[in-house]
Write a protein that holds these residues in place. Structure first.
Motif, PDB file in Angstrom:
ATOM      1  N   HIS A 128      -5.338   3.755   4.850  1.00 56.13           N
ATOM      2  CA  HIS A 128      -4.439   3.604   3.850  1.00 56.13           C
ATOM      3  C   HIS A 128      -3.847   2.297   3.531  1.00 56.13           C
ATOM      4  N   LEU A 129      -3.476   1.708   4.545  1.00 65.24           N
ATOM      5  CA  LEU A 129      -3.288   0.072   4.186  1.00 65.24           C
ATOM      6  C   LEU A 129      -4.106  -0.725   3.800  1.00 65.24           C
ATOM      7  N   SER A 130      -5.531  -0.479   4.264  1.00 65.23           N
ATOM      8  CA  SER A 130      -6.638  -1.360   3.878  1.00 65.23           C
ATOM      9  C   SER A 130      -6.787  -1.144   2.437  1.00 65.23           C
ATOM     10  N   ARG A 131      -6.295  -0.258   1.651  1.00 69.90           N
ATOM     11  CA  ARG A 131      -6.676   0.120   0.142  1.00 69.90           C
ATOM     12  C   ARG A 131      -5.872  -0.833  -0.580  1.00 69.90           C
ATOM     13  N   ALA A 132      -5.011  -1.636   0.175  1.00 68.41           N
ATOM     14  CA  ALA A 132      -3.767  -2.301  -0.683  1.00 68.41           C
ATOM     15  C   ALA A 132      -4.096  -3.805  -0.665  1.00 68.41           C
ATOM     16  N   LYS A 133      -3.475  -4.629  -1.355  1.00 67.33           N
ATOM     17  CA  LYS A 133      -3.520  -6.216  -1.329  1.00 67.33           C
ATOM     18  C   LYS A 133      -2.440  -6.705  -0.611  1.00 67.33           C
ATOM     19  N   HIS A 134      -1.225  -5.843  -0.760  1.00 67.55           N
ATOM     20  CA  HIS A 134      -0.089  -6.378  -0.167  1.00 67.55           C
ATOM     21  C   HIS A 134       0.859  -5.275   0.240  1.00 67.55           C
ATOM     22  N   LEU A 160      -5.751  -6.575   8.511  1.00 64.38           N
ATOM     23  CA  LEU A 160      -6.335  -5.928   7.299  1.00 64.38           C
ATOM     24  C   LEU A 160      -6.644  -6.823   6.167  1.00 64.38           C
ATOM     25  N   GLY A 161      -5.901  -8.009   6.183  1.00 68.61           N
ATOM     26  CA  GLY A 161      -6.115  -8.828   5.140  1.00 68.61           C
ATOM     27  C   GLY A 161      -5.137  -8.773   3.951  1.00 68.61           C
ATOM     28  N   LEU A 162      -3.967  -7.933   4.252  1.00 67.87           N
ATOM     29  CA  LEU A 162      -2.807  -7.983   3.311  1.00 67.87           C
ATOM     30  C   LEU A 162      -1.740  -9.110   3.408  1.00 67.87           C
TER      31      LEU A 162
END
Length: 314
Positions: A128-134, A160-162
């Motif tokens: 779920h976190l990986s679906r977001a930018k921030h 995850l890159g956020l």
């Protein structure tokens, strides 16, 4: 392309707001409030709602009960376009509530935490976190289920890159037991208000507080109410004047609205100065209506209030 601009992890509750009171109550005595409002509460939810109203794609991870207050939370967030599919409802929990007594620009609050005590890292999926930018997280001291795992949450988000933001909010127990040196290396934007920053750093001035923050702290935004705000980034302090509202309805959610405005610009790649100015504006816009979300219908309404109330063209 990410499906979500900002994913918010945090507490959920309703606010029962009592306005137009003559003074704060005394033990054993009764006073009258001439106005009452039941609305969406909690720092995290106000932030999510207002950020979504500005036009960002926002999702929320939190816990509520299967009760009328929980329905108010869900319906309020959905009405503002927030994705509530990740919110966990439980028949074993009660949705939290805060009773707010407003007096001039100050307030007193009593909170029943309810379900917000139960949220933990196991409820937050990396998928779920990986679906977001921030990632935005707020109200650390009201969420005991996440306190020992908060660094792990921010570390996971960064892996995850956020990008990330963090607003501790007030500690009701006033112990201020938080290891900033452990957490802030994984936080891109730290958003305390002035009093909270002094308490967290055990200092009495802004320069002292900044000096004791970890060396690898990235960007700090210090909210100062009707004194505006101060940012610290790349070794530079930038004070910024407020947009003053001479007819404040209440100040509930003004800091969360600042956060929403700042992060709205931040995820677009704007400069810290531009983000800060927009945060000052959205914080002021919040004070033009009761509760933390009423002033935020959509971007056009914010634009209209900015022009008519503060003489500022967006």
């Amino acid at each position: 392309m990410k499906a979500i601009d900002v994913i918010v992890v945090g507490e959920l509750n309703v606010d029962l707001i009592l306005n137009q009171i003559g003074t704060f109550p005394e033990v054993g005595k009764e006073i009258l409030a001439q106005q009452m409002t039941l609305t969406l509460g909690s720092s995290s939810a106000i932030f999510a709602s207002n950020l979504s109203s500005l036009g960002a794609k926002v999702a929320f991870i939190g816990k509520i009960g299967q009760d009328p207050f929980g329905e108010v939370v869900l319906q309020s967030l959905q009405a503002k376009g927030v994705d509530t599919s990740l919110i966990i409802q439980s028949a074993d929990l009660h949705t939290g509530a805060t009773v707010v007594l407003n007096f001039d620009e100050d307030r007193a609050m009593v909170t029943h935490p309810g379900a917000m005590n139960a949220l933990c890292l196991a409820d937050i999926s990396p998928e779920h976190l990986s679906r977001a930018k921030h990632l935005h997280f707020s109200s650390y001291f009201l969420q005991p289920g996440l306190q020992k795992e908060i660094t792990d949450l921010f570390r996971l988000a960064k892996a995850l890159g956020l990008t990330t933001s963090f607003d501790t909010q007030w500690d009701p127990q006033e112990k201020w037991d938080l290891d900033l040196a452990q957490i802030l290396p994984y936080v891109d934007v730290f958003l305390p208000n002035e009093k909270e920053l002094f308490k967290l750093t055990r200092t009495n001035s802004l320069t002292e507080a900044i000096a004791v923050l970890p060396e690898n702290t990235r960007t700090v935004l210090v909210k100062m109410g009707n004194k505006g705000s101060v940012s610290w980034c790349d070794g530079k302090l930038l004070p910024m004047e407020p947009f003053l509202n001479e007819d404040v309805v209440d100040a509930i959610g003004a800091g969360d609205s600042f956060n929403a405005g700042f992060i709205y610009k931040y995820i677009q790649g704007a400069s810290v100065e531009e983000c800060q100015r927009f945060g000052n504006l959205t914080g002021a816009v919040s004070t033009t209506a009761a509760g933390g979300t009423t002033a935020f219908t959509d971007y056009n309404k914010v634009k209209k209030i900015a022009q008519e109330k503060f003489g500022y063209a967006l």
